[in-house]
Design an enzyme around this catalytic site. Structure first.
Site, short mmCIF file in Angstrom:
data_model
loop_
_atom_site.label_atom_id
_atom_site.label_comp_id
_atom_site.label_asym_id
_atom_site.label_seq_id
_atom_site.Cartn_x
_atom_site.Cartn_y
_atom_site.Cartn_z
N ASP A 36 -14.60 -13.33 4.62
CA ASP A 36 -13.85 -12.31 3.89
C ASP A 36 -14.46 -10.94 4.16
OD1 ASP A 36 -12.12 -11.49 1.38
OD2 ASP A 36 -14.13 -10.68 1.04
N GLU A 85 -13.17 -16.37 9.28
CA GLU A 85 -14.48 -16.02 9.84
C GLU A 85 -15.25 -15.08 8.90
OE1 GLU A 85 -15.76 -17.46 12.30
OE2 GLU A 85 -14.05 -18.38 13.29
N GLY A 140 -8.32 -24.77 12.88
CA GLY A 140 -7.30 -24.64 13.92
C GLY A 140 -7.24 -25.85 14.82
N THR A 147 -9.51 -12.41 6.43
CA THR A 147 -10.08 -13.49 5.61
C THR A 147 -10.88 -14.49 6.43
OG1 THR A 147 -8.23 -13.31 4.05
CG2 THR A 147 -9.53 -15.35 4.00
N ARG A 196 12.59 9.22 19.98
CA ARG A 196 13.52 9.47 18.87
C ARG A 196 13.58 10.96 18.56
NH1 ARG A 196 17.23 9.96 15.73
NH2 ARG A 196 17.54 8.79 13.79
N GLN A 215 4.48 13.27 11.34
CA GLN A 215 4.40 12.09 12.21
C GLN A 215 3.10 12.10 13.02
OE1 GLN A 215 6.57 9.85 11.73
NE2 GLN A 215 7.08 8.66 13.55
N GLY A 226 14.08 2.64 9.79
CA GLY A 226 14.78 1.37 9.63
C GLY A 226 14.65 0.46 10.83
#
Length: 611
Positions: free
Chosen positions: A412, A410, A160, A408, A300, A319, A387
């Protein structure tokens, strides 16, 4: 059996989850009806307890970026512009907001990670960029170290800040010293060096330093990742970070740690901060995504009883099944990573050898376990919002892409779990006789009781060696040991070892969650935590119910009771879901997704998409 007997059994199971906390709920046969008494949770008290002593600094970060729309990352931005924006975000944090996170890295890691979580919620690339910072042969004639990448395989990729902004690198390299014997040189093990990679004034790459831009990525494009290679780059002797070993002017080596392995372990202890940060940050991502999905699900409305108003989609059991255990897990992982940061801070202060080993294994396990869970949950949250969840403005796509690499870098995740398993075997080795294979099998056999009981207190009453009835596994391991050796035997039982590691991490997570519930001073907040703690424990059991049934730990009727109780607790958590997500205290610019807003959600959404 009768409904009364079923209710009694469910009540008994509930008391096994964390019996010392409060009395179990008096369940009725109509447990999920509208007549059930709703738990009242003091959201403010819960938030104060969750945030702890670093609440003020996180609020300061949130308020600063909330007031600066020019520093908020737009939906559509090029790679190069995103990199420059992240640099401006970092400069503004230090120069305008007056927050200097790096001063806390050594002295107060918990405060540093709290800042990192807050800035990561602004832009995950920003959070990662803030957290980033071959062989080294000593030349006694010039009093310098020569940093060299000996071959292509030693090139370090995905560093980085390397591609564009970095001016220095912390390079971990094997320290090679000249000697006066026949060998000519001595390898003192891995040490850390500060190596300049760009000119401070011109920003040009320095001689001998080769940098390759890793280019466009799936996510985190605000971070300029690069590859580094060194070709005989000379640095002053003082650039050796000499906490664990030093070299004098005449080339003499000194260290308070007597062996290469101990020095290597101490050096690795400095590296586990990256894993701690990823586990901690992953919980932050989970908080954001769960908040957006749950707030949307509360707002919703869809269908309902005939001739009656439509109901919230979070009133549907399907849900609740998707989101309520996830909310419980978010709380569980929060307290687990707070504990991890505490242990890491203690390790930084004491440099205790055993504590270094503990934090190494714990950080590996929590980083692997939590980031894997969050990665899956991001997709669940997206799907739970239909959607609308697919619109970029609602953040799930960006969060998923940015977080994906957490599994991945630091380390796997699968490899990290193997490290946890190896650490567990090492710790219990003194219990057993025989060779490595005997140790592995004996521990697997014994630990299955812990796997099935310790992390899941509901089944603690049913543990016992007589339940372990699988001689085929032992025969298979013995056969492999004769032909494949130690490594082959390890590899053939690797899936069992990974399960063992995950089970151990679940044990730690639940133990710390129960401890956090007990310590919560506010009765109302404690009741809310008790509820999600119970759901977390039962959900973990239900997810592994096949294993329990296979080894005869749970009879069919008991499995059904566990399932029913988990459904009931999900319903109860749904009733206080708003208070539980509000306690995360995430500002609007963080959960800016229109579908998650508290009011006028649909009108805001239509304005964004241009209806």
């Amino acid at each position: 059996f009768s409904e009364i007997a079923a209710a009694r059994r469910i009540q008994r199971l509930s008391s096994h989850i964390s019996p010392a906390l409060t009395e179990p709920p008096q369940l009725q046969t109509e447990a999920c009806s509208s007549r059930s008494r709703k738990l009242v949770v003091n959201g403010q008290a819960l938030s104060l307890y969750m945030k702890g002593k670093h609440r003020d600094i996180q609020e300061k970060v949130h308020e600063f970026y909330n007031s600066r729309p020019d520093l908020q990352t737009p939906l559509e931005i090029s790679k190069d512009d995103h990199r420059e924006l992240c640099m401006r975000q970092l400069y503004a944090l230090v120069r305008e907001a007056g927050i200097r996170p790096f001063r806390y890295v050594a002295d107060d890691p918990a405060k540093y990670f709290a800042i990192m979580e807050a800035v990561g919620s602004v832009d995950m690339s920003f959070g990662i960029k803030m957290g980033l910072q071959t062989t080294a042969t000593f030349d006694p004639i010039t009093d310098e170290f020569i940093i060299d990448t000996p071959h292509d395989g030693a090139i370090k990729w995905w560093i980085g800040n390397a591609a564009v902004h970095g001016k220095f690198a912390t390079v971990f390299a094997r320290l090679i010293l000249p000697t006066h014997d026949t060998k000519g040189v001595s390898d003192m093990g891995v040490h850390a060096f500060i190596v300049p990679i760009r000119d401070m004034k011109t920003h040009q790459t320095l001689p001998g330093v080769e940098i390759q831009d890793c280019g466009q990525k799936v996510g985190l494009n605000g971070v300029d990742n690069g590859a580094l290679r060194f070709r005989s780059v000379r640095i002053p002797r003082d650039n050796l970070l000499n906490r664990f070993g030093d070299v004098s002017r005449n080339g003499k080596y000194t260290s308070s740690l007597p062996t290469i392995n101990k020095r290597f372990g101490a050096t690795l202890g400095e590296l586990v901060g990256g894993r701690v940060a990823l586990a901690y940050s992953s919980v932050g991502v989970l908080k954001v995504s769960a908040t957006i999905a749950i707030r949307y699900s509360l707002l919703r409305q869809q269908f309902g009883p005939p001739k009656q108003p439509e109901v919230s989609i979070l009133d549907y059991q399907s849900q609740q099944h998707k989101l309520m255990p996830m909310l419980a897990s978010t709380y569980a992982y929060h307290f687990a990573t707070v504990y991890l940061v505490e242990k890491y801070s203690e390790m930084k202060k004491t440099n205790d050898e055993q504590l270094v080993a503990d934090v190494h294994a714990l950080s590996a396990g929590l980083k692997s376990y939590i980031t894997s869970y969050t990665a899956k949950s991001l997709s669940v949250c997206r799907e739970a919002c239909g959607g609308h969840g697919y619109a970029a403005v609602n953040r799930f796509g960006g969060l998923r892409n940015d977080h994906d690499i957490f599994q991945t870098f630091e380390g796997d995740n699968t490899v990290l779990l193997q490290q946890v398993a190896a650490d567990l075997l090492k710790r219990y080795k003194e219990k057993f006789q025989g060779g490595t294979l005997t140790v592995t099998w004996s521990y697997l056999r014994e630990s299955m009781s812990s796997y099935l009981a310790q992390p899941n207190p509901v089944t603690a009453r049913w543990e016992g060696e007589d339940h372990l009835r699988d001689p085929n596994v032992a025969m298979r391991l013995k056969k492999h040991s004769k032909t494949l050796g130690t490594f082959g035997a390890w590899n053939r039982c690797l899936n069992h070892l990974l399960t063992l590691a995950e089970s151990h991490i679940e044990t730690v997570i639940l133990a710390k969650f129960i401890e956090a519930v007990r310590k919560c001073p506010d009765p109302s907040a404690r009741a809310g935590l008790k509820l999600v703690c119970d759901l977390y424990a039962l959900d973990r059991i239900w997810n592994d119910i096949g294993t329990y049934r296979n080894v005869d730990y749970v009879a069919p009727n008991k499995a059904k009771a566990i399932h029913k109780l988990a459904e009931y607790l999900s319903f109860q958590v749904r009733n206080v879901a708003k208070e539980l997500v509000d306690a995360f205290e995430l500002p609007d610019h963080v959960t800016r997704a229109p579908i998650a807003m508290q009011a006028d959600a649909y009108s805001q959404y239509t304005q964004v998409v241009g209806f």
